[in-house]
Design an enzyme around this catalytic site. Structure first.
Site, short mmCIF file in Angstrom:
data_model
loop_
_atom_site.label_atom_id
_atom_site.label_comp_id
_atom_site.label_asym_id
_atom_site.label_seq_id
_atom_site.Cartn_x
_atom_site.Cartn_y
_atom_site.Cartn_z
CE LYS A 19 -2.10 -1.05 3.91
NZ LYS A 19 -1.43 -2.33 4.18
NE ARG B 233 -5.22 -0.86 9.32
CZ ARG B 233 -4.09 -0.43 8.76
NH1 ARG B 233 -4.01 0.75 8.25
NH2 ARG B 233 -3.06 -1.23 8.72
NE ARG C 137 7.51 -2.36 6.58
CZ ARG C 137 6.18 -2.35 6.60
NH1 ARG C 137 5.51 -1.85 5.59
NH2 ARG C 137 5.53 -2.84 7.63
NE ARG D 147 5.57 -0.31 10.23
CZ ARG D 147 4.51 -0.32 9.41
NH1 ARG D 147 4.59 0.25 8.22
NH2 ARG D 147 3.39 -0.90 9.78
NE ARG E 178 1.31 -4.88 11.15
CZ ARG E 178 2.43 -4.76 10.41
NH1 ARG E 178 3.54 -5.34 10.81
NH2 ARG E 178 2.42 -4.05 9.31
P1 AP5 Z 1 4.78 -1.63 1.99
O1 AP5 Z 1 4.54 -0.80 0.78
O2 AP5 Z 1 5.41 -0.99 3.18
O3 AP5 Z 1 3.43 -2.38 2.43
P2 AP5 Z 1 2.16 -1.83 3.20
O4 AP5 Z 1 0.97 -2.48 2.59
O5 AP5 Z 1 2.18 -0.35 3.28
O6 AP5 Z 1 2.41 -2.50 4.62
P3 AP5 Z 1 2.21 -1.89 6.09
O7 AP5 Z 1 2.92 -2.81 7.00
O8 AP5 Z 1 2.58 -0.45 6.14
O9 AP5 Z 1 0.67 -2.06 6.27
P4 AP5 Z 1 -0.12 -1.99 7.58
O10 AP5 Z 1 -1.49 -1.80 7.05
O11 AP5 Z 1 0.06 -3.14 8.48
O12 AP5 Z 1 0.54 -0.78 8.39
P5 AP5 Z 1 0.15 0.75 8.58
O13 AP5 Z 1 1.39 1.51 8.70
O14 AP5 Z 1 -0.87 1.16 7.63
O15 AP5 Z 1 5.66 -2.90 1.53
C1 AP5 Z 1 6.14 -3.83 2.49
C2 AP5 Z 1 7.54 -4.31 2.12
O16 AP5 Z 1 7.48 -5.03 0.89
C3 AP5 Z 1 8.57 -3.19 1.90
O17 AP5 Z 1 9.84 -3.63 2.34
C4 AP5 Z 1 8.60 -3.00 0.38
O18 AP5 Z 1 9.86 -2.53 -0.05
C5 AP5 Z 1 8.31 -4.41 -0.11
N1 AP5 Z 1 7.54 -4.46 -1.35
C6 AP5 Z 1 6.53 -3.63 -1.74
N2 AP5 Z 1 6.06 -4.00 -2.96
C7 AP5 Z 1 6.76 -5.10 -3.33
C8 AP5 Z 1 6.74 -5.95 -4.49
N3 AP5 Z 1 5.86 -5.73 -5.48
N4 AP5 Z 1 7.61 -6.97 -4.52
C9 AP5 Z 1 8.48 -7.21 -3.50
N5 AP5 Z 1 8.55 -6.43 -2.39
C10 AP5 Z 1 7.70 -5.40 -2.30
O19 AP5 Z 1 -0.55 0.70 10.03
C11 AP5 Z 1 0.20 0.38 11.16
C12 AP5 Z 1 -0.69 0.35 12.40
O20 AP5 Z 1 -1.29 1.63 12.60
C13 AP5 Z 1 -1.88 -0.62 12.33
O21 AP5 Z 1 -1.51 -1.93 12.71
C14 AP5 Z 1 -2.82 0.04 13.38
O22 AP5 Z 1 -2.42 -0.24 14.67
C15 AP5 Z 1 -2.61 1.52 13.12
N6 AP5 Z 1 -3.55 2.06 12.13
C16 AP5 Z 1 -3.22 2.60 10.90
N7 AP5 Z 1 -4.33 2.99 10.24
C17 AP5 Z 1 -5.38 2.70 11.06
C18 AP5 Z 1 -6.79 2.86 10.94
N8 AP5 Z 1 -7.34 3.37 9.82
N9 AP5 Z 1 -7.57 2.45 11.96
C19 AP5 Z 1 -7.04 1.91 13.08
N10 AP5 Z 1 -5.71 1.74 13.27
C20 AP5 Z 1 -4.89 2.12 12.27
MG MG Z 2 2.35 1.07 4.83
#
Ligand code: AP5
Ligand code: MG
Length: 217
Positions: A13, A88, A127, A160, A171
């Site tokens: 994402k 979410r 990552r 992270r 998660r």
């Molecule tokens: P990356 O692009 O970082 O993936 P991502 O989908 O953004 O993963 P996240 O871990 O950020 O998602 P998340 O939803 O758990 O966390 P968030 O920060 O939103 O890619 C991942 C890795 O793969 C990287 O190393 C990248 O280089 C690699 N990669 C990417 N594309 C690739 C490809 N095509 N091939 C190979 N490798 C690739 O949320 C964190 C926390 O915040 C949540 O757990 C929750 O506690 C809180 N939170 C956030 N939003 C909310 C909400 N709306 N409501 C409630 N709590 C929330």
């Molecule tokens: Mg992310």
């Protein structure tokens, strides 16, 4: 264009939202990044968010909705935006729908990236993120030129806190239980665009652009 980018943890994402934001010239609003910034600045919101994030749990809906509502009122969102990580839960999706008048339009598409759990685990455990500019790397799929340092700004790369295996499992379970139903919500509203998130990053971006009917450049 007002877009949502969805998918399980590690689906790409953040990676794809950044590129889409550049391509469409609209701001990317990542709730995860906003919360990590609050934690870094040791604000009251950051302290509350950390308690949930460290366990891989979601932040309570009421709080998250308030944060996003404030953010979307800002001037830079007037010509469109990309939401990474919001909504979410179905309650968040419904709240976003109610905000549409203040958004100057509705959400046009919700792009969902699908990636199998085995691949998600590999992506998340490898990552690394730049502390300074937020650029993302992967120790195997996309290593930095100099180990531990960002190619763009030379900032320190870190892992992270929620990217450790036990928290990754929570998660993924929470995604299935609380976020997967949001896909159904957008499918019912005929706004869901499902994209295969496996393969090279450029290929995934091309698939998203094609699905949205946007020219490559
Ligand atoms: P990356 O692009 O970082 O993936 P991502 O989908 O953004 O993963 P996240 O871990 O950020 O998602 P998340 O939803 O758990 O966390 P968030 O920060 O939103 O890619 C991942 C890795 O793969 C990287 O190393 C990248 O280089 C690699 N990669 C990417 N594309 C690739 C490809 N095509 N091939 C190979 N490798 C690739 O949320 C964190 C926390 O915040 C949540 O757990 C929750 O506690 C809180 N939170 C956030 N939003 C909310 C909400 N709306 N409501 C409630 N709590 C929330
Ligand atoms: Mg992310």
């Amino acid at each position: 264009m007002n877009l949502i980018v969805m998918g399980p943890p590690g689906a790409g994402k953040g990676t794809q939202s950044r590129w889409l934001g550049e391509r469409l010239d609209v701001p990317v609003i990542s709730t995860g990044e906003m919360l990590r910034d609050e934690i870094k600045r040791k604000t009251a919101l950051g302290t509350q968010a950390k308690r949930h994030m460290d366990k891989g749990e979601l932040i309570p809906d009421a709080l998250m909705i308030r944060v996003i509502e404030e953010r979307l009122k800002r001037q830079d969102c007037k010509r469109g935006f990309i939401l990474d990580g919001f909504p979410r839960t179905v309650a968040q999706a419904e709240a976003l729908h109610r905000m549409r008048a203040s958004l100057g339009g509705t959400i046009e598409r919700a792009v969902s990236l699908s990636v199998p759990n085995e691949e998600l685990l590999k992506r998340l455990s490898g990552r690394r993120t730049c502390r300074e500019c937020g650029a993302m790397y992967h120790i195997i799929f996309d290593p930095p030129t100099n180990e531990g340092l960002c190619n763009k700004c030379n900032g320190e790369l870190y892992q992270r806190d929620d990217d450790h295996e036990d928290i990754i499992s929570s998660r993924l379970e929470i995604y299935d239980a609380q976020t997967a139903p949001v896909l159904e919500y957008y499918r019912k509203h005929r706004q869901l665009v499902e994209v295969d998130g496996v393969g090279g990053r450029d290929d995934v971006l091309d698939r998203i652009l094609a699905a949205l009917g946007v020219a490559k450049s």
